[in-house]
Scaffold this motif. Structure first.
Motif, PDB file in Angstrom:
ATOM      1  N   VAL A   1     -19.623  60.842  93.600  1.00 47.21           N
ATOM      2  CA  VAL A   1     -19.273  61.341  94.933  1.00 47.21           C
ATOM      3  C   VAL A   1     -19.891  60.445  96.011  1.00 47.21           C
ATOM      4  O   VAL A   1     -19.239  60.125  97.021  1.00 47.21           O
ATOM      5  CB  VAL A   1     -19.747  62.799  95.095  1.00 47.21           C
ATOM      6  N   PHE A   2     -21.122  60.016  95.810  1.00 51.91           N
ATOM      7  CA  PHE A   2     -21.786  59.146  96.788  1.00 51.91           C
ATOM      8  C   PHE A   2     -21.014  57.840  96.949  1.00 51.91           C
ATOM      9  O   PHE A   2     -20.801  57.359  98.066  1.00 51.91           O
ATOM     10  CB  PHE A   2     -23.221  58.874  96.345  1.00 51.91           C
ATOM     11  N   ALA A   3     -20.590  57.251  95.818  1.00 51.70           N
ATOM     12  CA  ALA A   3     -19.883  55.962  95.880  1.00 51.70           C
ATOM     13  C   ALA A   3     -18.482  56.103  96.465  1.00 51.70           C
ATOM     14  O   ALA A   3     -18.001  55.199  97.151  1.00 51.70           O
ATOM     15  CB  ALA A   3     -19.812  55.346  94.487  1.00 51.70           C
ATOM     16  N   LEU A   4     -17.813  57.210  96.203  1.00 56.10           N
ATOM     17  CA  LEU A   4     -16.438  57.384  96.674  1.00 56.10           C
ATOM     18  C   LEU A   4     -16.362  57.905  98.104  1.00 56.10           C
ATOM     19  O   LEU A   4     -15.391  57.641  98.812  1.00 56.10           O
ATOM     20  CB  LEU A   4     -15.686  58.346  95.747  1.00 56.10           C
ATOM     21  N   VAL A   5     -17.377  58.644  98.542  1.00 57.65           N
ATOM     22  CA  VAL A   5     -17.315  59.281  99.858  1.00 57.65           C
ATOM     23  C   VAL A   5     -18.270  58.648 100.849  1.00 57.65           C
ATOM     24  O   VAL A   5     -17.917  58.457 102.019  1.00 57.65           O
ATOM     25  CB  VAL A   5     -17.614  60.801  99.722  1.00 57.65           C
ATOM     26  N   CYS A   6     -19.480  58.333 100.421  1.00 55.84           N
ATOM     27  CA  CYS A   6     -20.520  57.900 101.361  1.00 55.84           C
ATOM     28  C   CYS A   6     -20.601  56.389 101.524  1.00 55.84           C
ATOM     29  O   CYS A   6     -20.704  55.887 102.656  1.00 55.84           O
ATOM     30  CB  CYS A   6     -21.881  58.442 100.915  1.00 55.84           C
ATOM     31  N   TRP A   7     -20.580  55.654 100.426  1.00 51.62           N
ATOM     32  CA  TRP A   7     -20.765  54.206 100.512  1.00 51.62           C
ATOM     33  C   TRP A   7     -20.149  53.533  99.295  1.00 51.62           C
ATOM     34  O   TRP A   7     -20.695  53.633  98.187  1.00 51.62           O
ATOM     35  CB  TRP A   7     -22.252  53.864 100.608  1.00 51.62           C
ATOM     36  N   PRO A   8     -19.013  52.842  99.441  1.00 53.78           N
ATOM     37  CA  PRO A   8     -18.391  52.171  98.291  1.00 53.78           C
ATOM     38  C   PRO A   8     -19.306  51.162  97.617  1.00 53.78           C
ATOM     39  O   PRO A   8     -19.217  50.944  96.403  1.00 53.78           O
ATOM     40  CB  PRO A   8     -17.165  51.489  98.915  1.00 53.78           C
ATOM     41  N   GLY A   9     -20.204  50.531  98.400  1.00 53.83           N
ATOM     42  CA  GLY A   9     -21.088  49.527  97.816  1.00 53.83           C
ATOM     43  C   GLY A   9     -22.029  50.084  96.761  1.00 53.83           C
ATOM     44  O   GLY A   9     -22.560  49.329  95.934  1.00 53.83           O
ATOM     45  N   ALA A  10     -22.243  51.402  96.750  1.00 56.97           N
ATOM     46  CA  ALA A  10     -23.137  51.994  95.752  1.00 56.97           C
ATOM     47  C   ALA A  10     -22.597  51.828  94.342  1.00 56.97           C
ATOM     48  O   ALA A  10     -23.366  51.790  93.376  1.00 56.97           O
ATOM     49  CB  ALA A  10     -23.350  53.484  96.063  1.00 56.97           C
ATOM     50  N   ALA A  11     -21.270  51.717  94.189  1.00 54.42           N
ATOM     51  CA  ALA A  11     -20.681  51.586  92.851  1.00 54.42           C
ATOM     52  C   ALA A  11     -21.122  50.305  92.169  1.00 54.42           C
ATOM     53  O   ALA A  11     -21.164  50.241  90.932  1.00 54.42           O
ATOM     54  CB  ALA A  11     -19.164  51.640  92.944  1.00 54.42           C
ATOM     55  N   GLY A  12     -21.447  49.281  92.951  1.00 50.92           N
ATOM     56  CA  GLY A  12     -21.865  48.012  92.373  1.00 50.92           C
ATOM     57  C   GLY A  12     -23.356  47.876  92.186  1.00 50.92           C
ATOM     58  O   GLY A  12     -23.807  46.848  91.646  1.00 50.92           O
ATOM     59  N   ARG A  13     -24.141  48.842  92.613  1.00 50.42           N
ATOM     60  CA  ARG A  13     -25.590  48.767  92.463  1.00 50.42           C
ATOM     61  C   ARG A  13     -26.001  49.140  91.038  1.00 50.42           C
ATOM     62  O   ARG A  13     -25.546  50.141  90.480  1.00 50.42           O
ATOM     63  CB  ARG A  13     -26.280  49.704  93.457  1.00 50.42           C
ATOM     64  N   ARG A  14     -26.883  48.313  90.485  1.00 50.91           N
ATOM     65  CA  ARG A  14     -27.324  48.537  89.109  1.00 50.91           C
ATOM     66  C   ARG A  14     -28.038  49.884  88.951  1.00 50.91           C
ATOM     67  O   ARG A  14     -27.833  50.592  87.970  1.00 50.91           O
ATOM     68  CB  ARG A  14     -28.259  47.402  88.685  1.00 50.91           C
ATOM     69  N   ALA A  15     -28.845  50.273  89.925  1.00 53.58           N
ATOM     70  CA  ALA A  15     -29.588  51.522  89.828  1.00 53.58           C
ATOM     71  C   ALA A  15     -28.651  52.727  89.790  1.00 53.58           C
ATOM     72  O   ALA A  15     -28.879  53.686  89.054  1.00 53.58           O
ATOM     73  CB  ALA A  15     -30.552  51.645  91.002  1.00 53.58           C
ATOM     74  N   VAL A  16     -27.589  52.668  90.597  1.00 51.00           N
ATOM     75  CA  VAL A  16     -26.628  53.774  90.611  1.00 51.00           C
ATOM     76  C   VAL A  16     -25.857  53.821  89.297  1.00 51.00           C
ATOM     77  O   VAL A  16     -25.601  54.895  88.749  1.00 51.00           O
ATOM     78  CB  VAL A  16     -25.674  53.622  91.809  1.00 51.00           C
ATOM     79  N   ARG A  17     -25.487  52.655  88.802  1.00 47.03           N
ATOM     80  CA  ARG A  17     -24.765  52.607  87.525  1.00 47.03           C
ATOM     81  C   ARG A  17     -25.622  53.181  86.409  1.00 47.03           C
ATOM     82  O   ARG A  17     -25.131  53.956  85.566  1.00 47.03           O
ATOM     83  CB  ARG A  17     -24.374  51.160  87.216  1.00 47.03           C
ATOM     84  N   ARG A  18     -26.892  52.845  86.391  1.00 45.04           N
ATOM     85  CA  ARG A  18     -27.786  53.389  85.367  1.00 45.04           C
ATOM     86  C   ARG A  18     -27.918  54.906  85.493  1.00 45.04           C
ATOM     87  O   ARG A  18     -27.957  55.618  84.490  1.00 45.04           O
ATOM     88  CB  ARG A  18     -29.158  52.729  85.474  1.00 45.04           C
ATOM     89  N   THR A  19     -27.985  55.383  86.721  1.00 45.47           N
ATOM     90  CA  THR A  19     -28.097  56.829  86.931  1.00 45.47           C
ATOM     91  C   THR A  19     -26.883  57.553  86.372  1.00 45.47           C
ATOM     92  O   THR A  19     -27.004  58.584  85.706  1.00 45.47           O
ATOM     93  CB  THR A  19     -28.247  57.137  88.433  1.00 45.47           C
ATOM     94  N   THR A  20     -25.691  57.005  86.629  1.00 42.07           N
ATOM     95  CA  THR A  20     -24.468  57.630  86.119  1.00 42.07           C
ATOM     96  C   THR A  20     -24.434  57.626  84.598  1.00 42.07           C
ATOM     97  O   THR A  20     -24.082  58.634  83.968  1.00 42.07           O
ATOM     98  CB  THR A  20     -23.233  56.900  86.666  1.00 42.07           C
ATOM     99  N   VAL A  21     -24.786  56.492  84.001  1.00 42.15           N
ATOM    100  CA  VAL A  21     -24.772  56.395  82.536  1.00 42.15           C
ATOM    101  C   VAL A  21     -25.795  57.344  81.921  1.00 42.15           C
ATOM    102  O   VAL A  21     -25.521  58.019  80.912  1.00 42.15           O
ATOM    103  CB  VAL A  21     -25.035  54.936  82.093  1.00 42.15           C
ATOM    104  N   VAL A  22     -26.983  57.427  82.524  1.00 40.95           N
ATOM    105  CA  VAL A  22     -27.996  58.361  82.030  1.00 40.95           C
ATOM    106  C   VAL A  22     -27.480  59.795  82.118  1.00 40.95           C
ATOM    107  O   VAL A  22     -27.674  60.607  81.201  1.00 40.95           O
ATOM    108  CB  VAL A  22     -29.313  58.197  82.813  1.00 40.95           C
ATOM    109  N   GLY A  23     -26.808  60.132  83.221  1.00 41.42           N
ATOM    110  CA  GLY A  23     -26.247  61.469  83.354  1.00 41.42           C
ATOM    111  C   GLY A  23     -25.212  61.759  82.293  1.00 41.42           C
ATOM    112  O   GLY A  23     -25.214  62.844  81.683  1.00 41.42           O
TER     113      GLY A  23
END
Length: 620
Positions: free
Chosen positions: A170-192
């Motif tokens: 939701v953060f990447a799609l609504v708040c900031w598209p650039g978050a989708a490319g951040r390694r920390a965000v990607r790791r958070t999603t995979v961990v979830g």
């Protein structure tokens, strides 16, 4: 963090006030699944052997193989093992052997409520006359001990995994598209995703001992797993695993092609991918939320057709708020630089919408599951709900502290892009022939970048990072309380409604003691019953036995049940304990409704001398 909320504590007080108004006018809902009647009755002595035993529950339940057993006085099974469902599952009938002998027989039962909670118990009946021996099947509940703790821990992990899966998307799609490319965000999603998948698979196995034996070693029993899969909760868990498998595709697209399209500035491709991932991923998120709503408290009791979608919206709003909060935290503390101020403000709007949704859905769920002020303070569920409200208040208070930091943020999109390009240029100079040296340089760059960013970020982002960290810590506690709340039997019907005071403003008058004469065939006397405070809600029942000469009399067994015929409530069995010579006491006697209650008092003074006396108890 809810930076856009100008008066969060005022909003919370408004929500609490609305909840109070709802509870004042609410009627208690149906009670948590319980055994409401049996045939033969508990303690009943029948002249001839029955062909079957019938158990009636307050709501539909599911029973597994060997969940219903009938044992003779020596402990041997005397049932056929064939169970027939009736009344939609609220009635379970177990066939008995043709050669059922005389004596006291014990019926041991286990069942699973619609909301997934296991329940169990036992009762006895006698053929011909009570026997000198009977079977004691008392023991700990299968959902207690280590198995219960493990089950609760896995449920907590599943909730956390869902939040970490949905929130970053939701953060990447609504708040900031650039978050989708951040390694920390990607790791958070995979961990979830991994946490939710592993926890769900483990819950499927743990539910076998959780609902049957209580022994963790039975988790891999194939027959038990088959029974779990056939249950409502098992079907929901299996469906969740299927949906998680499908969710791998939108997760891969979000952090793969979508992230690359955003980085390359391909607005058209990014827009198309955003729409596809949003629609497909959103549908899967709704389906995942439904696997909780259809197998827990919302699936039983009042207004299930409304409660289930409300529970789904409640969980999704929590994921958008708290999952987004974790995403913001990893971005603020990551080595790749903080998100732009505009992204933080957009998340603030999402969080505000999430909190408003949680307030509305939470008020409805509280009214539905609690029903009255007495249940709010007099039951475990009600007390946990109060704790949850307090934790939410603390969380909103911390979020209020983030307001000034968010308002003071300056847009720094160009600086973020510049730092990203600097890192890319440095990365191109890494010597490919020395992988170890490359790793050392990478670690050094991360440390230098983090130090430089912390030095240049200013007090606004530093303050925001600290408050978001505190918010996340409180959110962890909130999730633990929520997990405990969803695992606790609802307060509906447990606390009852408060009794109104008299017209003069005083308390309701306490009923006078009742005297019931009894004659068991071998002993006779008078039983004096006193109910305090004698109102709707929780009471204490005192019973004093006296023989014909007025001296304290003893009884080998004393049982009490209460029935409200005019509203078809009961019989409610009351557990009594001897406290002194000729005196018995029962605490926590719950009377959910006012009216003329029929009280059945069963006394057994010897192996063969027994009687049941009935009197009327008026509850104002």
């Amino acid at each position: 963090m809810i930076a856009a909320v100008s008066r969060p504590l005022g909003a919370l007080l408004l929500a609490v006030g609305t909840l109070a108004a709802l509870l004042v006018g609410a009627q208690p809902a149906a009670a948590h699944a319980s055994l409401t009647g049996t045939s033969p009755g508990d303690g009943e002595v029948v002249a001839t052997a029955p062909a079957e035993v019938v158990l009636t529950f307050s709501e539909p339940v599911s029973v597994g193989e060997d969940s219903l057993r009938v044992l003779d006085p020596d402990g041997a099974r005397v049932d056929t093992g064939e169970v027939t469902r009736g009344a939609g599952g609220a009635e379970q009938t177990l066939g008995l052997a043709d050669d059922l002998g005389d004596g006291t027989h014990t019926v041991a039962w286990q069942a699973i409520s619609n909301d997934g909670h296991p329940i169990s118990g036992a009762f006895t009946f006698s053929v011909g006359a009570p026997s000198e021996t009977s079977v004691d099947v008392a023991g700990s509940s299968p959902d207690g001990g280590a198995v219960g703790l493990l089950h609760d821990a896995l449920r907590y992990a599943a909730y956390a995994g869902f939040l970490l899966l949905v929130g970053p998307a939701v953060f990447a799609l609504v708040c900031w598209p650039g978050a989708a490319g951040r390694r920390a965000v990607r790791r958070t999603t995979v961990v979830g995703w991994l946490t939710l998948a592993v926890a769900t698979a483990a819950l499927l196995l743990v539910r076998v001992p959780y609902t049957t034996t209580g022994r963790l070693g039975d988790a891999f029993d194939l027959d038990g797993i088959a029974d779990v899969v056939d249950s409502r909760a098992g079907t929901a868990l299996l469906t969740r695993l299927v949906l998680l498998s499908a969710a791998a595709l939108p997760v891969a697209l979000l952090h793969g092609r979508y992230a690359r399209a955003v980085a390359a500035g391909d607005a058209r491709l990014a827009r198309d991918l955003r729409f596809g991932v949003g629609v497909g991923g959103g549908a899967l998120a709704v389906g995942l939320a439904a696997t909780w709503a259809t197998a827990e408290h919302a699936a039983t009791g009042l207004q299930t057709e409304v409660a289930i979608p409300v529970a789904m919206v409640h969980l999704l709003a929590t994921a958008c708020w708290l999952g987004g909060l974790v995403t913001l935290l990893v971005l603020l503390r990551g080595a790749e630089g903080p998100p732009p101020a505009a992204a933080v403000r957009r998340y603030s709007t999402v969080a505000l919408a999430g909190v408003a949704t949680l307030a509305a859905t939470g008020l409805y769920q509280s009214w539905r599951q609690v029903g009255s002020f007495s249940a709010l303070t007099g039951t475990d569920y009600g007390r946990l709900l109060i704790v949850k409200v307090v934790v939410v208040a603390v969380l909103l208070g911390v979020a209020w502290g983030s307001r000034r930091w968010t308002g003071a943020l300056r847009d720094d999109d160009d600086g973020a892009v510049r730092r990203e390009r600097d890192r890319e240029r440095v990365a191109e100079t890494v010597p490919e022939e020395d992988p170890e040296r490359a790793r050392q340089l990478a670690r050094q760059r991360v440390a230098v970048e983090r130090t430089r960013r912390r030095r240049e970020e200013g007090p606004e982002r530093a303050g925001l990072r600290r408050t978001v960290l505190v918010e996340t810590g409180v959110a962890v506690v909130l999730l633990a309380v929520t997990t405990a709340l969803t695992g606790t039997p609802p307060a509906r019907g447990e606390g009852g409604a408060s009794t109104a005071a008299s017209d003069s403003g005083g308390a309701a008058e306490r009923p006078a003691p009742l005297e019931v004469a009894y004659d068991t065939g071998g002993a006779e006397g008078v039983a004096t019953l006193e109910l305090a405070p004698g109102t709707v809600g929780e009471n204490t029942l005192e019973i004093a036995l006296a023989d014909a000469e007025g001296r304290p009399a003893e009884a080998e067994e004393l049982r009490v049940s209460l029935t409200l015929p005019e509203e078809s409530v009961g019989p409610l069995r009351v557990e009594t304990e001897p406290v002194a010579e000729g005196r018995w006491r029962a605490t926590g006697v719950q009377l959910p409704r006012p009216g003329e209650w029929e009280l059945d008092l069963t006394l057994r003074t010897s192996e063969v001398d027994q009687t049941t006396e009935t009197t009327t108890l008026t509850v104002p």
